[in-house]
Design an enzyme around this catalytic site. Structure first.
Site, PDB file in Angstrom:
ATOM      1  N   SER A 128       0.803  -1.220   0.000  1.00 30.69           N
ATOM      2  CA  SER A 128       0.000   0.000   0.000  1.00 30.69           C
ATOM      3  C   SER A 128       0.837   1.272   0.000  1.00 30.69           C
ATOM      4  O   SER A 128       0.334   2.348  -0.324  1.00 30.69           O
ATOM      5  CB  SER A 128      -0.940   0.012   1.213  1.00 30.69           C
ATOM      6  OG  SER A 128      -0.215  -0.138   2.413  1.00 30.69           O
ATOM      7  N   ASP A 141      -1.426   5.758  12.099  1.00 35.29           N
ATOM      8  CA  ASP A 141      -0.805   5.321  10.858  1.00 35.29           C
ATOM      9  C   ASP A 141       0.544   6.021  10.740  1.00 35.29           C
ATOM     10  O   ASP A 141       0.619   7.202  10.398  1.00 35.29           O
ATOM     11  CB  ASP A 141      -1.691   5.660   9.657  1.00 35.29           C
ATOM     12  CG  ASP A 141      -1.088   5.185   8.339  1.00 35.29           C
ATOM     13  OD1 ASP A 141       0.045   4.658   8.358  1.00 35.29           O
ATOM     14  OD2 ASP A 141      -1.732   5.357   7.285  1.00 35.29           O
ATOM     15  N   HIS A 152       2.146   5.035   6.205  1.00 38.13           N
ATOM     16  CA  HIS A 152       1.831   5.800   4.992  1.00 38.13           C
ATOM     17  C   HIS A 152       2.158   7.273   5.204  1.00 38.13           C
ATOM     18  O   HIS A 152       2.561   7.680   6.305  1.00 38.13           O
ATOM     19  CB  HIS A 152       0.364   5.596   4.624  1.00 38.13           C
ATOM     20  CG  HIS A 152       0.017   4.149   4.423  1.00 38.13           C
ATOM     21  ND1 HIS A 152      -0.569   3.388   5.411  1.00 38.13           N
ATOM     22  CD2 HIS A 152       0.212   3.334   3.365  1.00 38.13           C
ATOM     23  CE1 HIS A 152      -0.736   2.153   4.964  1.00 38.13           C
ATOM     24  NE2 HIS A 152      -0.266   2.085   3.733  1.00 38.13           N
TER      25      HIS A 152
END
Length: 388
Positions: free
Chosen positions: A112, A355, A358
């Site tokens: 991702s 997170d 990312h």
């Protein structure tokens, strides 16, 4: 594996680094060193011009990377640019990029974070042209965008490991997210798409950072984080190196691929969890970059980067016809603990978790596409020169 430096105090970027800015540019040195410049060794310097796009001007921005939409208030993390030690890195130019890739197909292949780079590129290109959202599979793992004015196709293919991995289940149903990874077998789901590509950006590693079992030749050779008797823990760098070696060899030997296929290896993008893991209270709420003196160049992240570079250098020595380039972003990104969403994202399945893997958009990840454009231009010049 993660940095444990104390939290920085939040200050305005122009105040904290005013002296740093004055010594950032050395025109004489830049002119002399242009050809030998290493784009991947440098430092972050203040850039109050900000990003080419904003949270409101990019029509393709995913909600999960729109950190301001989800409550992030500070903006200094957007006001830095990467300064190689011996030259300037040009800012991304949508028209220049699209002219280089005219009539081509480019795919980001990996986890991702590879998709995160594609999302950044779409936002940068959207300032010149919004593409057609051409295709999305049922699980939203394979996407295709098309830029009709330049006949350019941009794709992303999500894959956990690049090599074959089989999940170990409980009673065949419950997900464990523990995998048997076959380091010498290529995952055909992405490999079968290579034949249509002009450019492939290969990246991966985050899924290796968990309990997994490693196989070669169909035989178990060890594990990662398993702590079991008679099963050697071979470590993440070993596994990543083996997997990337297999991937690069496969691409180099691909008979169906286009003769001019250019493969970019994008090195490991470090996470910045502090005070715990993603599901153990870890956070990443810093608001300014590290200096080079603050980072740990002996970290596991840098070890992973080193094995990737080693495999890249090996394939460069033996390649015949295929072309390989590197986007060596690890050192630059290990300095950017301030660029992650932290709690400012919207994943409904991980509420309350930070997170720190990312990257916010706009944000430091945009430099990956500055670097991609610079290397593409070099490659494009090489191709033109070779054919003349």
């Amino acid at each position: 594996m993660f940095l444990k430096n104390p939290l920085d105090n939040t200050v305005n970027v122009s105040q904290k680094h005013v002296n740093h800015t004055a010594m950032a540019i050395n025109p004489k040195k830049e002119r002399v060193a242009e050809k030998k410049c290493d784009l991947f060794k440098g430092r972050w310097i203040p850039d109050l011009n900000g990003s080419l796009y904003t949270n409101w001007s990019c029509p393709t921005m995913p909600s999960s990377k729109n950190c301001h939409k989800h409550g992030r208030k500070d903006v200094d993390y957007m006001n830095w640019r990467w300064k190689p030690n011996e030259c300037e890195l040009p800012r991304f130019n949508p028209k220049t990029f699209l002219s280089v890739v005219h009539g081509k197909k480019l795919a980001f292949i990996g986890d991702s974070v590879a998709r995160n780079q594609m999302e950044s590129l779409l936002c940068l290109l959207s300032q010149g042209q919004t593409p057609k959202d051409f295709y999305k599979d049922s699980e939203d793992r394979f996407r295709t965008f098309y830029f009709p004015s330049h006949n350019f196709t941009l794709m992303v293919h999500w894959v956990r490991f690049l090599v074959v991995a089989e999940e170990r289940g409980i009673n065949g149903t419950t997900k464990t997210y523990i995998f048997d990874i076959h380091l010498d077998k290529i995952d055909i789901s992405w490999a079968q798409r290579l034949r249509d590509l002009d450019y492939a950006v290969i990246s991966d590693a985050h899924w290796f950072f968990r309990k997994n079992y490693l196989y070669e030749g169909g035989r178990q050779i060890g594990c990662i984080y398993c702590d079991e008797p008679n099963v050697p823990d071979l470590g993440v760098p070993f596994a990543v190196g083996k997997a990337f070696g297999s991937v690069l060899e496969y691409i180099n030997d691909c008979k169906e691929c286009k003769k001019g296929l250019v493969t970019f290896l994008r090195t490991f993008s470090p996470a910045h969890f502090e005070h715990g893991s993603w599901n153990g209270g870890g956070t990443c709420n810093r608001t300014s970059p590290y200096t080079e003196e603050q980072i740990n160049l002996a970290s596991t992240e840098m070890e992973v980067r080193s094995v990737q570079v080693k495999e890249f250098e090996k394939i460069k020595k033996r390649t015949e016809g295929k072309r390989f380039e590197i986007l060596d972003i690890t050192r630059a990104m290990i300095m950017r603990p301030d660029g992650h969403p932290d709690l400012h994202w919207d994943n409904q399945y991980m509420k309350g978790h930070s997170d720190c893997i990312h990257w916010c958009l706009p944000g430091p990840i945009d430099v990956w596409n500055d670097l991609l454009m610079a290397v593409l231009q070099k490659e494009d010049g090489h191709s033109t020169h070779s054919s003349s």
